[in-house]
Design an enzyme around this catalytic site. Structure first.
Site, PDB file in Angstrom:
ATOM      1  N   HIS A 215      29.791 -93.461  59.404  1.00  0.00           N
ATOM      2  CA  HIS A 215      29.683 -94.858  59.831  1.00  0.00           C
ATOM      3  C   HIS A 215      30.954 -95.361  60.504  1.00  0.00           C
ATOM      4  O   HIS A 215      30.963 -96.442  61.092  1.00  0.00           O
ATOM      5  CB  HIS A 215      29.363 -95.769  58.639  1.00  0.00           C
ATOM      6  CG  HIS A 215      27.962 -95.609  58.120  1.00  0.00           C
ATOM      7  ND1 HIS A 215      27.674 -94.953  56.955  1.00  0.00           N
ATOM      8  CD2 HIS A 215      26.774 -96.008  58.632  1.00  0.00           C
ATOM      9  CE1 HIS A 215      26.363 -94.964  56.758  1.00  0.00           C
ATOM     10  NE2 HIS A 215      25.799 -95.596  57.759  1.00  0.00           N
TER      11      HIS A 215
ATOM     12  N   ASP B  48      13.986 -95.711  58.165  1.00  0.00           N
ATOM     13  CA  ASP B  48      15.068 -95.763  57.180  1.00  0.00           C
ATOM     14  C   ASP B  48      15.439 -97.222  56.962  1.00  0.00           C
ATOM     15  O   ASP B  48      15.975 -97.877  57.858  1.00  0.00           O
ATOM     16  CB  ASP B  48      16.274 -94.978  57.703  1.00  0.00           C
ATOM     17  CG  ASP B  48      17.413 -94.903  56.699  1.00  0.00           C
ATOM     18  OD1 ASP B  48      17.338 -95.581  55.647  1.00  0.00           O
ATOM     19  OD2 ASP B  48      18.386 -94.177  56.958  1.00  0.00           O
TER      20      ASP B  48
ATOM     21  N   GLU C 108      11.680 -95.052  53.881  1.00  0.00           N
ATOM     22  CA  GLU C 108      12.812 -94.515  53.132  1.00  0.00           C
ATOM     23  C   GLU C 108      13.731 -95.604  52.600  1.00  0.00           C
ATOM     24  O   GLU C 108      14.072 -96.546  53.311  1.00  0.00           O
ATOM     25  CB  GLU C 108      13.604 -93.566  54.035  1.00  0.00           C
ATOM     26  CG  GLU C 108      14.844 -92.972  53.372  1.00  0.00           C
ATOM     27  CD  GLU C 108      15.506 -91.940  54.256  1.00  0.00           C
ATOM     28  OE1 GLU C 108      16.761 -91.915  54.298  1.00  0.00           O
ATOM     29  OE2 GLU C 108      14.793 -91.147  54.891  1.00  0.00           O
TER      30      GLU C 108
ATOM     31  N   GLU D 285      19.126 -91.303  48.450  1.00  0.00           N
ATOM     32  CA  GLU D 285      20.383 -91.104  49.171  1.00  0.00           C
ATOM     33  C   GLU D 285      21.569 -91.666  48.394  1.00  0.00           C
ATOM     34  O   GLU D 285      22.645 -91.068  48.364  1.00  0.00           O
ATOM     35  CB  GLU D 285      20.282 -91.769  50.546  1.00  0.00           C
ATOM     36  CG  GLU D 285      21.571 -91.811  51.330  1.00  0.00           C
ATOM     37  CD  GLU D 285      21.412 -92.531  52.661  1.00  0.00           C
ATOM     38  OE1 GLU D 285      22.430 -93.026  53.189  1.00  0.00           O
ATOM     39  OE2 GLU D 285      20.279 -92.604  53.172  1.00  0.00           O
TER      40      GLU D 285
ATOM     41  N   ASP E  28      22.291 -86.759  48.345  1.00  0.00           N
ATOM     42  CA  ASP E  28      23.361 -86.323  49.235  1.00  0.00           C
ATOM     43  C   ASP E  28      24.309 -85.477  48.394  1.00  0.00           C
ATOM     44  O   ASP E  28      24.894 -85.969  47.419  1.00  0.00           O
ATOM     45  CB  ASP E  28      24.093 -87.530  49.832  1.00  0.00           C
ATOM     46  CG  ASP E  28      25.093 -87.123  50.904  1.00  0.00           C
ATOM     47  OD1 ASP E  28      25.980 -86.301  50.604  1.00  0.00           O
ATOM     48  OD2 ASP E  28      24.984 -87.637  52.039  1.00  0.00           O
TER      49      ASP E  28
ATOM     50  N   HIS F 273      19.806 -85.747  51.851  1.00  0.00           N
ATOM     51  CA  HIS F 273      20.371 -86.600  52.891  1.00  0.00           C
ATOM     52  C   HIS F 273      21.335 -85.769  53.738  1.00  0.00           C
ATOM     53  O   HIS F 273      22.043 -84.900  53.236  1.00  0.00           O
ATOM     54  CB  HIS F 273      21.112 -87.769  52.239  1.00  0.00           C
ATOM     55  CG  HIS F 273      21.788 -88.680  53.203  1.00  0.00           C
ATOM     56  ND1 HIS F 273      23.154 -88.840  53.242  1.00  0.00           N
ATOM     57  CD2 HIS F 273      21.288 -89.489  54.175  1.00  0.00           C
ATOM     58  CE1 HIS F 273      23.467 -89.711  54.189  1.00  0.00           C
ATOM     59  NE2 HIS F 273      22.359 -90.114  54.771  1.00  0.00           N
TER      60      HIS F 273
ATOM     61  N   GLU G  39      17.506 -82.723  57.166  1.00  0.00           N
ATOM     62  CA  GLU G  39      17.842 -83.854  58.030  1.00  0.00           C
ATOM     63  C   GLU G  39      19.042 -83.518  58.902  1.00  0.00           C
ATOM     64  O   GLU G  39      20.008 -82.912  58.445  1.00  0.00           O
ATOM     65  CB  GLU G  39      18.170 -85.088  57.195  1.00  0.00           C
ATOM     66  CG  GLU G  39      18.580 -86.302  58.035  1.00  0.00           C
ATOM     67  CD  GLU G  39      18.914 -87.539  57.219  1.00  0.00           C
ATOM     68  OE1 GLU G  39      18.867 -88.644  57.789  1.00  0.00           O
ATOM     69  OE2 GLU G  39      19.216 -87.396  56.015  1.00  0.00           O
TER      70      GLU G  39
END
Length: 406
Positions: free
Chosen positions: A32, A224, A251, A279, A302, A329, A349
């Site tokens: 991010h 998502d 999701e 996640e 994750d 994830h 993914e």
């Protein structure tokens, strides 16, 4: 080799001599942490979308404040294992000042005991969140080190591949382009949450409808929702998206702590639409709640946040016993080595980290060197045939070590 010989080989493994924790900013494991104009920060629905001042950008409320955590373990023969995840400086402190005592002088083959000691020693202030990120980073570094000492890929140590290649769906703003690139599906970020009312709902459906028209009926489309919805909105979105656009799954629609809401959503969802989440869940106990309460059809741990490979084994085994599919994830090589060994993880993914995203680029760049990327939506198992997780740390990035355990 005899049993006694195998035991002696394990005992004679080099011991962990040094523990180092670094933080670095910009992309990579903290995906991010991107520049302006990236699709991942463009008016995406979040729990903070109820506040207009934090609606346009996720970075505005601090989604990227932590940065990447890099954990490096050096054995007494000089071999180095490492891993990257999120957590930044707070996680560095936990690794250097607390977790290091369970690592120095230990064999990486003791990963079960080490994990147990890290988890229960931090339980009074941990259990989830940044503490589990730190534990996950250490655990992944242990597996990387163990693989390098044994000259084996992690997936070999996990039992070996159950298929010849991995196939991927793509997460990003352009499922239509993902289809052209050979992915089996495309997962869109939901842009508008309950605070934006009926107008926002119509925009969500309109975007999905447009992508369905561009992708055709045989391509998976998913939404998502990033913990942004309430039960009523999620239920209405699920029915409209299924009826009008053939959505494959919805999701992480609700807060990760709302197990009861997820159970209700799964019951209320239209037959055929999958409810997925996990996640932001952690440990075998959190995922047991999701599965025992029948909250979802697919769990999505994750590996860099849920407790690492050592804990993911337990989560995956429980999911397998319950007949629940597990699709981790996106976490680059750290999940690839696991998914290739599991029948109940039939695909993986891939996060499209190109700003467009109009091309496939390495997911954790610039931090990882040698990171494999899908070609025509696939990665061959043979591309994972390097010791440990098969990647190296980019020493040219600006690593900072804010603390020391010496």
């Amino acid at each position: 080799m005899s049993v006694s010989g195998a035991i002696e080989r394990t005992r004679s493994l080099p011991r962990i001599a040094h523990v180092r924790a670094f933080t670095v900013r910009g992309g990579g494991a903290d995906y991010h942490d991107q520049g302006d104009g990236h699709w991942i920060d463009d008016h995406i629905a979040t729990p903070m979308s109820r506040y207009p001042e934090y609606r346009q950008s996720r970075q505005s409320f601090g989604i990227n404040v932590l940065g990447t955590l890099v954990v490096e373990l050096e054995a007494d023969d000089g071999t180095i294992g490492f891993a990257v995840t999120t957590g930044g400086e707070p996680a560095c402190y936990i690794v250097e000042k607390h977790l290091s005592r369970f690592l120095v002088g230990r064999s990486p083959a003791e990963y079960e005991k080490i994990w147990d000691q890290m988890y229960f020693s931090t339980q009074y202030y941990g259990r989830k969140g940044v503490v589990l990120n730190a534990i996950s980073g250490v655990d992944l570094a242990i597996w990387d080190l163990l693989g390098k000492l044994r000259d084996e890929p992690v997936y070999h140590m996990l039992g070996g591949a159950v298929r010849d290649e991995l196939q991927f769906y793509a997460t990003g703003a352009r499922p239509d382009l993902a289809k052209e690139m050979g992915f089996i599906g495309g997962k869109l970020p939901l842009h508008h949450g309950p605070a934006e009312g009926l107008e926002g709902m119509e925009k969500n459906i309109a975007l999905l409808s447009d992508m369905r028209a561009k992708c055709g009926d045989d391509f998976w489309l998913m939404y998502d929702c990033w913990m942004s919805l309430d039960l009523d909105y999620a239920t209405r979105l699920a029915h409209r998206a299924w009826d009008e656009c053939g959505l494959k799954w919805i999701e992480e629609a609700l807060s990760p702590d709302d197990y009861w809401g997820y159970a209700a959503l799964k019951k209320a969802a239209p037959p055929g639409l999958l409810v997925t989440t996990g996640e932001h869940e952690a440990t075998r106990w959190g995922f047991r709640m999701l599965m025992d309460m029948e909250c979802c059809d697919i769990i999505q741990p994750d590996v860099g946040w849920c407790g690492g490979v050592t804990e993911l084994i337990k989560i995956a085994n429980y999911a397998d016993s319950r007949g629940v599919m597990m699709v981790p994830h996106g976490s680059s090589v750290y999940s690839y080595h696991f998914v290739i060994t599991r029948h109940n993880s039939p695909f993986a993914e891939f996060l499209m980290m190109h700003p467009g995203p109009t091309e496939v680029v390495p997911m954790f760049a610039p931090q990882l060197l040698g990171e494999p990327v899908p070609v025509n939506g696939h990665i061959r198992a043979s591309e994972l045939d390097r010791a440990g997780f098969g990647v190296e740390l980019n020493r040219e990035i600006a690593l900072q070590r804010p603390y020391s355990n010496s």
